[in-house]
Design a protein around this motif. Sequence first.
Motif, PDB file in Angstrom:
ATOM      1  N   GLY A  55       8.754  15.237  -0.325  1.00  0.00           N
ATOM      2  CA  GLY A  55       9.513  15.172   0.914  1.00  0.00           C
ATOM      3  C   GLY A  55      10.462  13.991   0.925  1.00  0.00           C
ATOM      4  N   CYS A  56      11.395  14.001   1.871  1.00  0.00           N
ATOM      5  CA  CYS A  56      12.430  12.968   1.947  1.00  0.00           C
ATOM      6  C   CYS A  56      12.169  11.925   3.029  1.00  0.00           C
ATOM      7  CB  CYS A  56      13.793  13.604   2.220  1.00  0.00           C
ATOM      8  SG  CYS A  56      14.333  14.794   0.987  1.00  0.00           S
ATOM      9  N   SER A  57      11.375  12.277   4.050  1.00  0.00           N
ATOM     10  CA  SER A  57      11.241  11.418   5.222  1.00  0.00           C
ATOM     11  C   SER A  57      10.777  10.008   4.875  1.00  0.00           C
ATOM     12  CB  SER A  57      10.266  12.043   6.220  1.00  0.00           C
ATOM     13  OG  SER A  57      10.769  13.234   6.750  1.00  0.00           O
ATOM     14  N   VAL A  58       9.741   9.910   4.061  1.00  0.00           N
ATOM     15  CA  VAL A  58       9.182   8.598   3.727  1.00  0.00           C
ATOM     16  C   VAL A  58      10.216   7.735   3.023  1.00  0.00           C
ATOM     17  CG1 VAL A  58       7.429   7.383   2.374  1.00  0.00           C
ATOM     18  CG2 VAL A  58       6.830   9.456   3.649  1.00  0.00           C
ATOM     19  N   ASN A  59      10.904   8.300   2.038  1.00  0.00           N
ATOM     20  CA  ASN A  59      11.911   7.546   1.290  1.00  0.00           C
ATOM     21  C   ASN A  59      13.056   7.090   2.191  1.00  0.00           C
ATOM     22  OD1 ASN A  59      10.534   9.556  -0.590  1.00  0.00           O
ATOM     23  ND2 ASN A  59      11.487   8.164  -2.068  1.00  0.00           N
ATOM     24  N   LEU A  60      13.552   8.006   3.025  1.00  0.00           N
ATOM     25  CA  LEU A  60      14.686   7.680   3.885  1.00  0.00           C
ATOM     26  C   LEU A  60      14.341   6.601   4.903  1.00  0.00           C
ATOM     27  CD1 LEU A  60      16.187  11.233   4.538  1.00  0.00           C
ATOM     28  CD2 LEU A  60      17.172   9.412   3.130  1.00  0.00           C
ATOM     29  N   ALA A  61      13.090   6.582   5.356  1.00  0.00           N
ATOM     30  CA  ALA A  61      12.679   5.615   6.372  1.00  0.00           C
ATOM     31  C   ALA A  61      12.218   4.289   5.792  1.00  0.00           C
ATOM     32  CB  ALA A  61      11.561   6.214   7.223  1.00  0.00           C
ATOM     33  N   SER A  62      12.044   4.221   4.488  1.00  0.00           N
ATOM     34  CA  SER A  62      11.495   3.022   3.857  1.00  0.00           C
ATOM     35  C   SER A  62      12.554   1.954   3.636  1.00  0.00           C
ATOM     36  CB  SER A  62      10.866   3.385   2.510  1.00  0.00           C
ATOM     37  OG  SER A  62      11.871   3.789   1.593  1.00  0.00           O
ATOM     38  N   GLU A  63      12.095   0.730   3.377  1.00  0.00           N
ATOM     39  CA  GLU A  63      13.012  -0.347   2.996  1.00  0.00           C
ATOM     40  C   GLU A  63      13.700  -0.029   1.682  1.00  0.00           C
ATOM     41  OE1 GLU A  63      10.914  -4.018   2.861  1.00  0.00           O
ATOM     42  OE2 GLU A  63      10.516  -4.094   5.015  1.00  0.00           O
ATOM     43  N   GLN A  64      12.967   0.624   0.787  1.00  0.00           N
ATOM     44  CA  GLN A  64      13.541   0.988  -0.515  1.00  0.00           C
ATOM     45  C   GLN A  64      14.695   1.986  -0.348  1.00  0.00           C
ATOM     46  OE1 GLN A  64      10.378   0.878   0.325  1.00  0.00           O
ATOM     47  NE2 GLN A  64       9.068   0.135  -1.322  1.00  0.00           N
ATOM     48  N   GLY A  65      14.678   2.762   0.730  1.00  0.00           N
ATOM     49  CA  GLY A  65      15.729   3.750   0.964  1.00  0.00           C
ATOM     50  C   GLY A  65      17.016   3.159   1.481  1.00  0.00           C
ATOM     51  N   SER A  66      16.971   1.867   1.850  1.00  0.00           N
ATOM     52  CA  SER A  66      18.178   1.172   2.322  1.00  0.00           C
ATOM     53  C   SER A  66      18.198  -0.222   1.709  1.00  0.00           C
ATOM     54  CB  SER A  66      18.200   1.095   3.853  1.00  0.00           C
ATOM     55  OG  SER A  66      18.179   2.365   4.440  1.00  0.00           O
ATOM     56  N   VAL A  67      18.121  -0.262   0.399  1.00  0.00           N
ATOM     57  CA  VAL A  67      17.904  -1.523  -0.302  1.00  0.00           C
ATOM     58  C   VAL A  67      19.055  -2.511  -0.115  1.00  0.00           C
ATOM     59  CG1 VAL A  67      18.880  -0.681  -2.484  1.00  0.00           C
ATOM     60  CG2 VAL A  67      17.160  -2.493  -2.513  1.00  0.00           C
ATOM     61  N   PHE A  68      20.264  -2.021   0.161  1.00  0.00           N
ATOM     62  CA  PHE A  68      21.416  -2.908   0.356  1.00  0.00           C
ATOM     63  C   PHE A  68      21.811  -3.032   1.823  1.00  0.00           C
ATOM     64  CE2 PHE A  68      21.865  -1.210  -3.978  1.00  0.00           C
ATOM     65  CZ  PHE A  68      21.797  -2.408  -4.678  1.00  0.00           C
ATOM     66  N   GLY A  69      20.936  -2.600   2.710  1.00  0.00           N
ATOM     67  CA  GLY A  69      21.203  -2.708   4.137  1.00  0.00           C
ATOM     68  C   GLY A  69      21.795  -1.462   4.759  1.00  0.00           C
TER      69      GLY A  69
END
Length: 208
Positions: A55-69
């Motif tokens: 699934g995508c939800s966990v990745n998109l919501a994680s800090e790793q999913g927005s590593v550059f802000g």
Amino acid sequence: MPEQSPTRRPVAFAVFLVIAGAIGLLAAFELSLEKVLTLEDPTHVPSCNVGVLVGCSVNLASEQGSVFGFPNPFLGLMAWPAVIVVGMSLLAGARFARWYWLVFNAGLLFAFGLVCWLIQQSIYVLDVLCPWCMVTWAVTIPAFFAVTLYNLREGRFGGSERVRRIGGTLLKWVPLITVVAYAVVVILAQARMNAIPRVLIDLQNLFG
């Protein structure tokens, strides 16, 4: 990937870049769309959510999913069109300066490094496999190896004629190198996450 003469257009290489860039852009677009929809409606369930493991939800919501802000797929929206443009330009007969190829290669090196880190985070930290993320991994890996070995063959890193021949030989083996890289990811995911049975259960629940 067949070796091309320096005086001929590298058609197979160029077509590969166009296809890889298009697939990568599609994955980035889908992930970006799901991120925007989730921000608009926190109850939105992404279409790429297959089950507990996939699934995508966990990745998109994680800090790793927005590593550059900002969401990582926004990088793909900016970067993959450049890969497509390079491929289309080569098909049209364009020739680029050495510095251009080195910058292009550096960009793919950055992407490859980021993908390796994201794979590690997905398997060892988040315990989830994002479908569109995996599509991105699947095209970034061969794109990096293909461009790097192509530049090695063309002498853009310097080196002797022997080094260039090695680059040309390895370039033909990019498909096998890619399969080996995929296999390493699968083995790591299976060893850490027991991924294969869990994916099968998710798919069974989805289609059953």
